[in-house]
Enzyme design. Structure first.
Site, short mmCIF file in Angstrom:
data_model
loop_
_atom_site.label_atom_id
_atom_site.label_comp_id
_atom_site.label_asym_id
_atom_site.label_seq_id
_atom_site.Cartn_x
_atom_site.Cartn_y
_atom_site.Cartn_z
N VAL A 175 1.41 8.09 -0.29
CA VAL A 175 0.95 6.74 -0.62
C VAL A 175 2.01 5.67 -0.36
O VAL A 175 1.67 4.50 -0.19
CB VAL A 175 0.47 6.69 -2.09
CG1 VAL A 175 1.65 6.68 -3.05
CG2 VAL A 175 -0.43 5.48 -2.32
N TYR A 176 3.28 6.03 -0.30
CA TYR A 176 4.33 5.05 -0.06
C TYR A 176 4.21 4.48 1.35
O TYR A 176 4.31 5.21 2.34
CB TYR A 176 5.72 5.65 -0.23
CG TYR A 176 6.04 6.18 -1.61
CD1 TYR A 176 5.29 5.81 -2.73
CD2 TYR A 176 7.09 7.06 -1.81
CE1 TYR A 176 5.59 6.30 -3.99
CE2 TYR A 176 7.40 7.55 -3.07
CZ TYR A 176 6.64 7.17 -4.15
OH TYR A 176 6.93 7.66 -5.40
N SER A 177 4.00 3.19 1.44
CA SER A 177 3.81 2.51 2.72
C SER A 177 2.72 3.16 3.56
O SER A 177 2.76 3.16 4.78
CB SER A 177 5.12 2.46 3.53
OG SER A 177 6.06 1.60 2.92
N ASN A 178 1.72 3.74 2.85
CA ASN A 178 0.60 4.39 3.53
C ASN A 178 1.06 5.40 4.59
O ASN A 178 0.52 5.48 5.69
CB ASN A 178 -0.31 3.35 4.17
CG ASN A 178 -1.06 2.54 3.14
OD1 ASN A 178 -1.57 3.08 2.17
ND2 ASN A 178 -1.11 1.23 3.32
#
Length: 326
Positions: free
Chosen positions: A58-61
């Site tokens: 989920v971090y920076s997609n």
């Protein structure tokens, strides 16, 4: 750098874990550093002996995983010498059905996507990012255990949830002949110590290693009351305001700064030294967006607080509502 085994495993990790949420794409958060800016931090961490890196899909997609994978290759780091941790749950398309959560469908797909972005054929520590109220625990445990048996994952871990939920995962895995979680990435710092009554006793009893997130309370414990809003992230991160908004939190910030000044170190260092001295803590997950952040954290590993310093840091704390599980 000092090292410790992760929980009841034989895997050795540095006493600090570099959190990769800070690195990825500014299209996700305005305070994120993109690859060229992130590389010096990853390089400096590696040179200092940090072998443990934590990211999430989920971090920076997904861009955070890409940054970590590319940096490992560009720096010439032997894959066997680095411990890569990532997480699944939120996904990179969380508005689409079956693209998030802990169903078998999503867990298997998310792992394959993370492997591709990281540019590796296995993940050392694969963690569930949160508890999924929509998916049976047995389904998640079976899917995660299959990833280990396939060789795509070496160890399993979890992040913030209630202790009763973690217990169900642990004992369900045992009952089904599955793979148990070896680590818990929980919300824990001088401003939020509810885990001392909640998750930490369970993990100590079960031999689960603790790798807390936000050991500096998203920067609050690195500054003074007067400079809390002095960064880009602090000015735009509403989650921080949600987690740390009580008057007593500012009292802890003041006390931490006072103890640090008396010892001749920085507030971030007393906060980290306090955490590193707690039972079960393996490696706090630190963030670094300025060179000094990283060096201060590294130096904190060698600081041992006296009993009176610990008492001074802890005595102004007041109980909080449970926060950080969602």
């Amino acid at each position: 750098m000092k090292y410790a085994n992760l929980g009841n495993t034989g895997m050795s990790v540095s006493r600090l874990c570099l959190g990769m949420m800070t690195y990825g794409s500014t299209t996700w958060r305005d305070w994120v550093l993109e690859y060229d800016q992130a590389l010096p931090f990853i390089s400096a961490a590696w040179e200092a002996g940090i072998n443990f890196y934590d990211t999430a899909d989920v971090y920076s997609n997904g861009a955070s995983e890409e940054v970590l994978g590319k940096a490992i290759r560009e720096l010439g780091i032997d894959r066997e010498d680095v411990v890569i941790a990532t997480k699944c749950f939120g996904g990179t398309h969380n508005q689409k059905r079956n693209r998030h959560g802990l169903s078998r469908k999503h867990v298997l797909s998310a792992c394959d996507a993370s492997l591709k972005r990281l540019g590796t054929d296995y993940i050392d520590l694969y963690q569930i990012h949160r508890f999924d109220y929509q998916t049976p625990i047995a389904e998640t445990i079976d899917a995660l255990s299959d990833l280990v048996r396939m060789g795509k994952v070496r160890y399993l871990g979890a992040s913030s949830m209630y202790a009763w939920q973690m217990a169900k995962y642990l004992f369900t895995a045992e009952a089904r002949g599955g793979v148990r979680f070896v680590s818990m990435q929980n919300h824990y710092n001088l401003l939020y110590r509810e885990e001392e009554r909640e998750m930490i006793p369970l993990c100590l009893d079960q031999g689960v290693g603790l790798i807390p997130w936000s050991p500096l309370a998203r920067g609050y414990l690195a500054r003074t009351r007067q400079t809390l809003k002095a960064t880009v992230r602090a000015g735009s991160d509403e989650f921080t305001n949600f987690l740390y908004r009580k008057d007593c939190d500012l009292d802890v910030v003041d006390r931490n700064a006072e103890v640090a000044a008396r010892l001749g170190v920085k507030p971030s260092q007393t906060a980290l030294a306090w955490m590193l001295g707690k039972p079960g803590i393996v490696a706090p997950i630190i963030g670094a967006s300025k060179p000094g952040h990283l060096q201060d954290a590294i130096d904190a590993v060698d600081i041992t607080l006296a009993e009176e310093d610990v008492k001074a840091l802890e005595e102004v704390y007041e109980p909080h509502a449970i926060a950080g599980h969602s």
